[in-house]
Design an enzyme around this catalytic site. Sequence first.
Site, short mmCIF file in Angstrom:
data_model
loop_
_atom_site.label_atom_id
_atom_site.label_comp_id
_atom_site.label_asym_id
_atom_site.label_seq_id
_atom_site.Cartn_x
_atom_site.Cartn_y
_atom_site.Cartn_z
N SER A 144 -7.03 -6.05 5.07
CA SER A 144 -6.30 -6.39 6.29
C SER A 144 -7.09 -5.96 7.51
CB SER A 144 -4.93 -5.68 6.30
OG SER A 144 -4.32 -5.74 7.58
N TYR A 166 0.35 1.74 4.86
CA TYR A 166 -0.18 0.40 4.57
C TYR A 166 -1.64 0.28 5.00
CZ TYR A 166 -0.79 -4.69 5.10
OH TYR A 166 -1.25 -5.98 5.04
#
Length: 286
Positions: free
Chosen positions: A178, A191
């Site tokens: 990401s 995350y």
Amino acid sequence: MAQQESRQPPQHQDSRPGHQAPMDPQPSETRPGYRGSGKLRDKVALITGGDSGIGRAIAVLYAREGAKVGILYLNEDEDARETRRLVEAEGQPCTILSGDVGQEETCRKAVESMIGEHGRIDILINNAAEQHPQTSIEDITAEQLERTFRTNIFGQFFMVKAALPHMNEGACIVNTTSVTAYKGSPELLDYSATKGAIVAFTRSLSMALADRGIRVNAVAPGPIWTPLIPSTFDEEKVESFGGNVPMKRAGQPDEVAPCFVFLASDDSSYMSGQVLHPNGGTVVNG
């Protein structure tokens, strides 16, 4: 012409990692106008998180390029059946497998099912992930921390460990990381930490498997319109989601999937340990 800002209607889902059917608008996943050219003809691909969003878009384009597809998903049965329908419409078989990727036994059984049907795995896509925003690190419980790491990074280890004995020279692994691995996220501490771990895992694994002729790369999407978004954020944040990137809009899953086609095909034969960045124009290091 200047890039036009695009917003989604306010919406929220109570269950995670989310379902696609209630989303408004529906994500774009089939990339109309994309013509397959046999880049993945007769390859066997296993995709985690393949029921919707980026995973579904990968499955559709892989099928269009000639690959046989298997998807592993948590419990979104309706979404998984729709992915199978779309893959079969491209003329390829699609195996759907459910279970928690954070459990090693699930990963082992998923690989066994694919081997039982196809005899090998040529492409492994580690895409499944979850996120749980918190305003402070003090609000992240031990249970949440373990859950996020189990799904996002433990699952990738488990899948590679299970699939590797069935992958031959020329096979490849592509991991989904990401943009948060590079620029951080104050509300997604656990995350973003897992996504940073995936970058390091990708680079290290690429070196570990180079002598076996297996390439390992990754894709680091920016804000992409998937079920994870309305199931994660409140209505106000969903409405403005993606507006803070240079292109001023969220991306679509089928704007990310071609990166996975490239990294799985011979077009990227001299690339390993690398990360592609479909993120709406955000410039990141590395």
